[in-house]
Write a protein that holds these residues in place. Structure first.
Motif, PDB file in Angstrom:
ATOM      1  N   VAL A 152       0.865  -1.171   0.000  1.00 10.06           N
ATOM      2  CA  VAL A 152       0.000   0.000   0.000  1.00 10.06           C
ATOM      3  C   VAL A 152       0.905   1.225   0.000  1.00 10.06           C
ATOM      4  O   VAL A 152       1.787   1.352   0.846  1.00 10.06           O
ATOM      5  CB  VAL A 152      -0.930   0.021   1.233  1.00 10.06           C
ATOM      6  CG1 VAL A 152      -1.765   1.288   1.241  1.00 10.06           C
ATOM      7  CG2 VAL A 152      -1.828  -1.212   1.259  1.00 10.06           C
ATOM      8  N   PHE A 153       0.681   2.135  -0.947  1.00  9.02           N
ATOM      9  CA  PHE A 153       1.499   3.332  -1.065  1.00  9.02           C
ATOM     10  C   PHE A 153       0.767   4.512  -0.436  1.00  9.02           C
ATOM     11  O   PHE A 153      -0.431   4.693  -0.645  1.00  9.02           O
ATOM     12  CB  PHE A 153       1.818   3.609  -2.535  1.00  9.02           C
ATOM     13  CG  PHE A 153       2.707   2.570  -3.154  1.00  9.02           C
ATOM     14  CD1 PHE A 153       4.076   2.745  -3.193  1.00  9.02           C
ATOM     15  CD2 PHE A 153       2.168   1.395  -3.667  1.00  9.02           C
ATOM     16  CE1 PHE A 153       4.902   1.774  -3.742  1.00  9.02           C
ATOM     17  CE2 PHE A 153       2.979   0.423  -4.224  1.00  9.02           C
ATOM     18  CZ  PHE A 153       4.355   0.617  -4.255  1.00  9.02           C
ATOM     19  N   VAL A 154       1.504   5.333   0.329  1.00 10.20           N
ATOM     20  CA  VAL A 154       0.938   6.487   1.016  1.00 10.20           C
ATOM     21  C   VAL A 154       1.637   7.736   0.506  1.00 10.20           C
ATOM     22  O   VAL A 154       2.879   7.781   0.459  1.00 10.20           O
ATOM     23  CB  VAL A 154       1.110   6.370   2.537  1.00 10.20           C
ATOM     24  CG1 VAL A 154       0.521   7.595   3.243  1.00 10.20           C
ATOM     25  CG2 VAL A 154       0.472   5.091   3.060  1.00 10.20           C
ATOM     26  N   GLY A 155       0.881   8.746   0.160  1.00 11.06           N
ATOM     27  CA  GLY A 155       1.475   9.991  -0.284  1.00 11.06           C
ATOM     28  C   GLY A 155       0.444  10.890  -0.936  1.00 11.06           C
ATOM     29  O   GLY A 155      -0.722  10.513  -1.087  1.00 11.06           O
ATOM     30  N   PRO A 156       0.856  12.097  -1.325  1.00  8.19           N
ATOM     31  CA  PRO A 156      -0.086  13.037  -1.944  1.00  8.19           C
ATOM     32  C   PRO A 156      -0.577  12.608  -3.325  1.00  8.19           C
ATOM     33  O   PRO A 156      -1.584  13.114  -3.800  1.00  8.19           O
ATOM     34  CB  PRO A 156       0.730  14.333  -2.040  1.00  8.19           C
ATOM     35  CG  PRO A 156       1.834  14.173  -1.055  1.00  8.19           C
ATOM     36  CD  PRO A 156       2.155  12.713  -1.037  1.00  8.19           C
ATOM     37  N   ALA A 157       0.126  11.687  -3.980  1.00  6.35           N
ATOM     38  CA  ALA A 157      -0.281  11.221  -5.305  1.00  6.35           C
ATOM     39  C   ALA A 157      -0.392   9.700  -5.293  1.00  6.35           C
ATOM     40  O   ALA A 157       0.274   9.033  -4.497  1.00  6.35           O
ATOM     41  CB  ALA A 157       0.732  11.669  -6.356  1.00  6.35           C
ATOM     42  N   PRO A 158      -1.219   9.139  -6.160  1.00  4.93           N
ATOM     43  CA  PRO A 158      -1.354   7.673  -6.200  1.00  4.93           C
ATOM     44  C   PRO A 158      -0.042   6.984  -6.532  1.00  4.93           C
ATOM     45  O   PRO A 158       0.753   7.477  -7.336  1.00  4.93           O
ATOM     46  CB  PRO A 158      -2.392   7.450  -7.296  1.00  4.93           C
ATOM     47  CG  PRO A 158      -3.112   8.733  -7.448  1.00  4.93           C
ATOM     48  CD  PRO A 158      -2.115   9.799  -7.135  1.00  4.93           C
ATOM     49  N   GLY A 159       0.176   5.837  -5.918  1.00  5.25           N
ATOM     50  CA  GLY A 159       1.306   4.997  -6.262  1.00  5.25           C
ATOM     51  C   GLY A 159       0.930   4.032  -7.365  1.00  5.25           C
ATOM     52  O   GLY A 159      -0.148   4.138  -7.968  1.00  5.25           O
ATOM     53  N   PRO A 160       1.767   3.049  -7.635  1.00  5.24           N
ATOM     54  CA  PRO A 160       1.508   2.123  -8.733  1.00  5.24           C
ATOM     55  C   PRO A 160       0.427   1.095  -8.444  1.00  5.24           C
ATOM     56  O   PRO A 160      -0.003   0.385  -9.342  1.00  5.24           O
ATOM     57  CB  PRO A 160       2.868   1.448  -8.937  1.00  5.24           C
ATOM     58  CG  PRO A 160       3.551   1.553  -7.613  1.00  5.24           C
ATOM     59  CD  PRO A 160       3.100   2.843  -7.030  1.00  5.24           C
ATOM     60  N   GLY A 161      -0.012   0.971  -7.214  1.00  2.00           N
ATOM     61  CA  GLY A 161      -1.033  -0.010  -6.860  1.00  2.00           C
ATOM     62  C   GLY A 161      -2.049   0.600  -5.920  1.00  2.00           C
ATOM     63  O   GLY A 161      -2.466   1.747  -6.086  1.00  2.00           O
ATOM     64  N   LEU A 162      -2.474  -0.159  -4.922  1.00  2.00           N
ATOM     65  CA  LEU A 162      -3.401   0.348  -3.914  1.00  2.00           C
ATOM     66  C   LEU A 162      -2.734   1.495  -3.171  1.00  2.00           C
ATOM     67  O   LEU A 162      -1.629   1.350  -2.647  1.00  2.00           O
ATOM     68  CB  LEU A 162      -3.791  -0.762  -2.937  1.00  2.00           C
ATOM     69  CG  LEU A 162      -4.736  -0.371  -1.801  1.00  2.00           C
ATOM     70  CD1 LEU A 162      -6.041   0.193  -2.342  1.00  2.00           C
ATOM     71  CD2 LEU A 162      -5.018  -1.565  -0.899  1.00  2.00           C
ATOM     72  N   SER A 163      -3.376   2.652  -3.144  1.00  2.00           N
ATOM     73  CA  SER A 163      -2.744   3.849  -2.588  1.00  2.00           C
ATOM     74  C   SER A 163      -3.649   4.534  -1.581  1.00  2.00           C
ATOM     75  O   SER A 163      -4.860   4.630  -1.789  1.00  2.00           O
ATOM     76  CB  SER A 163      -2.405   4.848  -3.698  1.00  2.00           C
ATOM     77  OG  SER A 163      -1.537   4.292  -4.652  1.00  2.00           O
ATOM     78  N   VAL A 164      -3.048   5.001  -0.500  1.00  2.00           N
ATOM     79  CA  VAL A 164      -3.709   5.885   0.444  1.00  2.00           C
ATOM     80  C   VAL A 164      -3.275   7.290   0.044  1.00  2.00           C
ATOM     81  O   VAL A 164      -2.154   7.715   0.330  1.00  2.00           O
ATOM     82  CB  VAL A 164      -3.298   5.555   1.895  1.00  2.00           C
ATOM     83  CG1 VAL A 164      -3.876   6.567   2.861  1.00  2.00           C
ATOM     84  CG2 VAL A 164      -3.768   4.150   2.260  1.00  2.00           C
ATOM     85  N   VAL A 165      -4.139   8.000  -0.682  1.00  2.00           N
ATOM     86  CA  VAL A 165      -3.785   9.302  -1.231  1.00  2.00           C
ATOM     87  C   VAL A 165      -4.127  10.375  -0.202  1.00  2.00           C
ATOM     88  O   VAL A 165      -5.291  10.605   0.113  1.00  2.00           O
ATOM     89  CB  VAL A 165      -4.516   9.556  -2.560  1.00  2.00           C
ATOM     90  CG1 VAL A 165      -4.125  10.914  -3.131  1.00  2.00           C
ATOM     91  CG2 VAL A 165      -4.186   8.448  -3.559  1.00  2.00           C
ATOM     92  N   VAL A 166      -3.083  11.023   0.327  1.00  2.00           N
ATOM     93  CA  VAL A 166      -3.228  11.986   1.419  1.00  2.00           C
ATOM     94  C   VAL A 166      -2.844  13.372   0.905  1.00  2.00           C
ATOM     95  O   VAL A 166      -1.659  13.633   0.665  1.00  2.00           O
ATOM     96  CB  VAL A 166      -2.310  11.612   2.608  1.00  2.00           C
ATOM     97  CG1 VAL A 166      -2.517  12.565   3.764  1.00  2.00           C
ATOM     98  CG2 VAL A 166      -2.562  10.170   3.043  1.00  2.00           C
ATOM     99  N   PRO A 167      -3.803  14.270   0.681  1.00  4.21           N
ATOM    100  CA  PRO A 167      -3.425  15.615   0.244  1.00  4.21           C
ATOM    101  C   PRO A 167      -2.444  16.254   1.228  1.00  4.21           C
ATOM    102  O   PRO A 167      -2.620  16.154   2.441  1.00  4.21           O
ATOM    103  CB  PRO A 167      -4.757  16.366   0.228  1.00  4.21           C
ATOM    104  CG  PRO A 167      -5.798  15.307   0.105  1.00  4.21           C
ATOM    105  CD  PRO A 167      -5.251  14.120   0.839  1.00  4.21           C
ATOM    106  N   ASP A 168      -1.406  16.875   0.697  1.00  3.09           N
ATOM    107  CA  ASP A 168      -0.409  17.488   1.567  1.00  3.09           C
ATOM    108  C   ASP A 168      -1.027  18.644   2.334  1.00  3.09           C
ATOM    109  O   ASP A 168      -1.988  19.268   1.875  1.00  3.09           O
ATOM    110  CB  ASP A 168       0.786  17.974   0.751  1.00  3.09           C
ATOM    111  CG  ASP A 168       2.105  17.522   1.351  1.00  3.09           C
ATOM    112  OD1 ASP A 168       2.099  17.132   2.529  1.00  3.09           O
ATOM    113  OD2 ASP A 168       3.126  17.563   0.652  1.00  3.09           O
ATOM    114  N   ALA A 169      -0.465  18.952   3.495  1.00  2.00           N
ATOM    115  CA  ALA A 169      -0.941  20.069   4.314  1.00  2.00           C
ATOM    116  C   ALA A 169       0.224  20.602   5.109  1.00  2.00           C
ATOM    117  O   ALA A 169       1.096  19.851   5.541  1.00  2.00           O
ATOM    118  CB  ALA A 169      -2.068  19.605   5.251  1.00  2.00           C
TER     119      ALA A 169
END
Length: 217
Positions: free
Chosen positions: A85-102
């Motif tokens: 699972v990838f976490v970050g402001p943009a989607p990763g290559p698979g299942l992603s937890v997309v977290v807008p930066d703040a």
């Protein structure tokens, strides 16, 4: 069952059972806190092991890892596993937890952590306003726990514990879990000792150090 929003389908999907790799690909405080929440919730739902790594340069912006109740996640390349699972402001290559930066906010790292948890991870966040509210919430909850700790011990309340856990397992719905704490605190039918044990139980997932005033004068 742990479910996360899948940007590829637009729906919350069940995360495959078994070992889990979580990689913080970009971001700072908010992405790291959300990754840690995911780690805690995944472990509670029975996944072993849960390994969290971060890309080079991903680190807290104003505090140390321990200040935010975070492990110092090791720096590592992005995993190639299909179950990552990838976490970050943009989607990763698979299942992603997309977290807008703040932008970071406040002078208390746990107020920042609670401010992050007050907002659904997929939504834009005004962390300055959230962290300001968090200061009052942390003080109130910690004071209540110190008061409850002087009452006879009781087992935790299974209904409220399940509500909080189920909210977090359903796409990391931390605002709903925090609302569960508020409802529990105000429920006159739950004994103080049971409130204390339930708060402790849920704080193991939330990581807010709510026990810090127990035993203080």
């Amino acid at each position: 069952m742990l479910r996360l929003h899948d940007h590829r389908t637009g729906r919350a999907e069940e995360v495959a059972r078994g070992p889990l790799r979580v990689h913080v690909a970009a971001g700072a405080d908010r992405a790291l806190i959300v990754a840690d929440l995911l780690r805690r919730v995944a472990e509670r739902t029975g996944r072993r092991p849960v390994v969290v790594t971060r890309a080079e340069g991903v680190e807290p912006s104003a505090y140390g890892f321990s200040d935010l109740n975070l492990p110092d996640f090791p720096v590592a390349p992005a995993p190639a596993s299909d179950t990552a699972v990838f976490v970050g402001p943009a989607p990763g290559p698979g299942l992603s937890v997309v977290v807008p930066d703040a932008a970071p906010a406040g002078d208390d790292p746990l107020c920042l952590r609670l401010g992050v948890l007050r907002v659904r991870y997929r939504e834009p966040a005004d962390l300055a306003a959230a962290a300001e509210r968090a200061r009052d919430d942390l003080s109130r909850w910690r004071g209540l726990m110190a008061e409850w700790a002087r009452s006879p011990g009781r087992p935790m309340d299974p209904t409220y514990a399940a509500r909080g856990q189920d909210a977090l397992a359903d796409d990391l719905n931390s605002p709903a879990a925090l609302a569960t704490l508020d409802r529990l605190a105000e429920d006159p039918d739950v004994a103080p000792g049971a409130k204390l044990e339930t708060f402790i139980h849920l704080d193991l997932l939330l990581g807010l150090d709510l026990v810090s005033q127990i035993g203080s004068a």
